[in-house]
Design a protein around this motif. Structure first.
Motif, PDB file in Angstrom:
ATOM      1  N   HIS A   1       0.824  -1.215   0.000  1.00 14.57           N
ATOM      2  CA  HIS A   1       0.000   0.000   0.000  1.00 14.57           C
ATOM      3  C   HIS A   1       0.856   1.261   0.000  1.00 14.57           C
ATOM      4  O   HIS A   1       0.533   2.238  -0.686  1.00 14.57           O
TER       5      HIS A   1
ATOM      6  N   ARG B   1       1.237   4.218  -2.985  1.00 18.40           N
ATOM      7  CA  ARG B   1       1.085   5.660  -2.726  1.00 18.40           C
ATOM      8  C   ARG B   1       2.333   6.430  -3.157  1.00 18.40           C
ATOM      9  O   ARG B   1       2.240   7.549  -3.668  1.00 18.40           O
TER      10      ARG B   1
ATOM     11  N   ASP C   1      -4.946  -4.994   6.189  1.00 20.51           N
ATOM     12  CA  ASP C   1      -5.874  -5.790   5.387  1.00 20.51           C
ATOM     13  C   ASP C   1      -5.459  -7.257   5.356  1.00 20.51           C
ATOM     14  O   ASP C   1      -6.285  -8.153   5.380  1.00 20.51           O
TER      15      ASP C   1
ATOM     16  N   TYR D   1      -2.777   0.165   8.503  1.00 18.67           N
ATOM     17  CA  TYR D   1      -4.067   0.855   8.461  1.00 18.67           C
ATOM     18  C   TYR D   1      -5.088  -0.026   7.742  1.00 18.67           C
ATOM     19  O   TYR D   1      -4.741  -0.787   6.838  1.00 18.67           O
TER      20      TYR D   1
ATOM     21  N   SER E   1      -8.132  -0.465   5.240  1.00 17.81           N
ATOM     22  CA  SER E   1      -8.655   0.271   4.085  1.00 17.81           C
ATOM     23  C   SER E   1     -10.168   0.463   4.152  1.00 17.81           C
ATOM     24  O   SER E   1     -10.683   1.492   3.699  1.00 17.81           O
TER      25      SER E   1
ATOM     26  N   GLU F   1     -10.815   3.350   6.526  1.00 12.01           N
ATOM     27  CA  GLU F   1     -10.366   4.602   5.925  1.00 12.01           C
ATOM     28  C   GLU F   1     -11.292   5.045   4.801  1.00 12.01           C
ATOM     29  O   GLU F   1     -11.563   6.237   4.635  1.00 12.01           O
ATOM     30  N   GLY F   2     -11.780   4.080   4.027  1.00 19.84           N
ATOM     31  CA  GLY F   2     -12.701   4.427   2.945  1.00 19.84           C
ATOM     32  C   GLY F   2     -13.969   5.068   3.467  1.00 19.84           C
ATOM     33  O   GLY F   2     -14.480   6.029   2.890  1.00 19.84           O
TER      34      GLY F   2
ATOM     35  N   GLN G   1     -10.256   9.210   5.136  1.00 20.13           N
ATOM     36  CA  GLN G   1      -8.904   9.535   5.580  1.00 20.13           C
ATOM     37  C   GLN G   1      -7.975   8.385   5.193  1.00 20.13           C
ATOM     38  O   GLN G   1      -8.328   7.219   5.397  1.00 20.13           O
ATOM     39  N   PHE G   2      -6.804   8.724   4.658  1.00 20.85           N
ATOM     40  CA  PHE G   2      -5.934   7.696   4.096  1.00 20.85           C
ATOM     41  C   PHE G   2      -4.510   7.883   4.613  1.00 20.85           C
ATOM     42  O   PHE G   2      -3.746   8.710   4.123  1.00 20.85           O
TER      43      PHE G   2
ATOM     44  N   LEU H   1      -1.390   7.490   2.313  1.00 17.45           N
ATOM     45  CA  LEU H   1      -1.178   8.675   1.483  1.00 17.45           C
ATOM     46  C   LEU H   1      -0.512   9.770   2.305  1.00 17.45           C
ATOM     47  O   LEU H   1       0.417  10.438   1.824  1.00 17.45           O
ATOM     48  N   GLU H   2      -0.971   9.943   3.551  1.00 18.78           N
ATOM     49  CA  GLU H   2      -0.337  10.914   4.449  1.00 18.78           C
ATOM     50  C   GLU H   2       1.126  10.545   4.699  1.00 18.78           C
ATOM     51  O   GLU H   2       2.007  11.414   4.714  1.00 18.78           O
TER      52      GLU H   2
END
Length: 312
Positions: free
Chosen positions: A16, A20, A214, A285, A287, A290-291, A295-296, A299-300
């Motif tokens: 993941h 990103r 996940d 995290y 998914s 977050e979906g 908030q992701f 990506l942060e």
């Protein structure tokens, strides 16, 4: 060319972040540190080095990944490279005893804990704890490994003498006060760049497997309910407008221990007292959660690493 170097030992937990970084067009390279070699007399490449080594590496037959990574981090730090989650973070990752001492030094409450090596001393630790129920856990663990709930010292004795006794990889068993939460959940506090990002409410009604990745939660994304017509309850839920008063204390703890990326798990008792019991510097995290929240964190995180690379 300067790059972001990701130090890891689990491809499933890295994909993941890789996606990103590619999305942001950040140059990167993955260093899988299960095994290998390093010339300590050479100079490391220029770049930002992000350590994602996990305390649970031995459960994937990567027994010496933390030890090899510590050698790599020493090499990088000796040459003044920018390291995210360096040597101090790794040492806390692989030792809950180290975590608790560092948390306590920062004024953060943890459950009462006794460390023991050797079966007779584990029993002695449970007696010394003087409370039941209590739990045992491995000092170096991950994903709830070695966490068992006991209602008596006798039950612990039966377990320790049985073939199912789970020997810790570093030999250290922790006997710990069991914090009874009014409702079956804990909250995992996620930090990137040492700053609070969000809190995740984690349903614990099915046990101690709390890994949000996940890859960990394929079979238990949804918890069963007694009413088949009821809407299933998500195991992981990002909390909206959540920022408890102790967050600044957590941030100070991370700063003092040179940890930039972490998940701190905490539980609250019936009197409203909060106890931190796990610092995960290889945080993952979920998914689905977050979906729903929009908030992701990966990506942060990729953006943070991009900014660190740009600041060299």
């Amino acid at each position: 060319m300067r790059k972001v170097y990701v130090l890891h030992e689990n491809n499933q937990w890295t994909v993941h972040l890789k996606n990103r970084l590619e999305e942001l067009k950040v140059p990167y390279e993955l260093w899988h540190l299960d095994e290998g070699l390093i010339d300590l007399s050479s100079e490391p490449p220029q770049g930002v080095f992000y350590n994602r080594i996990s305390a649970s590496s031995h459960t994937r037959d990567h027994r010496f990944a933390p030890e090899f990574t510590e050698a790599v981090l020493a090499w990088l730090e000796r040459h003044g490279r920018k390291v995210v989650n360096g040597t101090r973070a790794l040492r806390l990752e692989v030792s809950k005893a180290n975590q608790y001492m560092a948390l306590n030094q920062a004024g953060i409450a943890t459950p009462k804990t006794i460390a023991a090596v050797g079966k007779p001393h584990i029993i002695e630790a449970a007696k010394s704890l003087g409370m039941a129920p209590f739990i045992t856990k491995h000092n170096r663990a991950g994903k709830g490994q070695g966490v068992y709930l006991f209602h008596s010292v006798e039950a612990l004795q039966d377990y320790i003498q049985s073939p199912s006794f789970d020997e810790p990889v570093d030999g250290i068993t922790l006997v710990q006060q069991y914090i009874q939460a009014p409702e079956p959940y804990i909250i995992r506090h996620e930090f990137i760049g040492g700053k609070f990002l969000y809190g995740v409410k984690v349903d614990t009604s099915e046990g101690f497997e709390l890994c949000p990745a996940d890859a960990c939660s394929i079979d238990d994304l949804l918890c069963p309910t007694d009413n088949e017509q009821a809407k299933p309850k998500a195991k992981f839920e990002i909390l909206k407008d959540y920022r408890p008063a102790f967050i600044e204390q957590y941030e100070d703890f991370l700063f003092a221990n040179k940890i930039q990326v972490a998940g701190i798990e905490a539980i609250q008792d019936a009197d409203g007292n909060s106890y931190a019991y796990d610092v995960n510097t290889n945080t993952n995290y979920n998914s689905d959660a977050e979906g729903k929240a929009g908030q992701f964190a990966m990506l942060e995180l990729a953006t943070y690493l991009q900014n660190q690379l740009g600041s060299l």
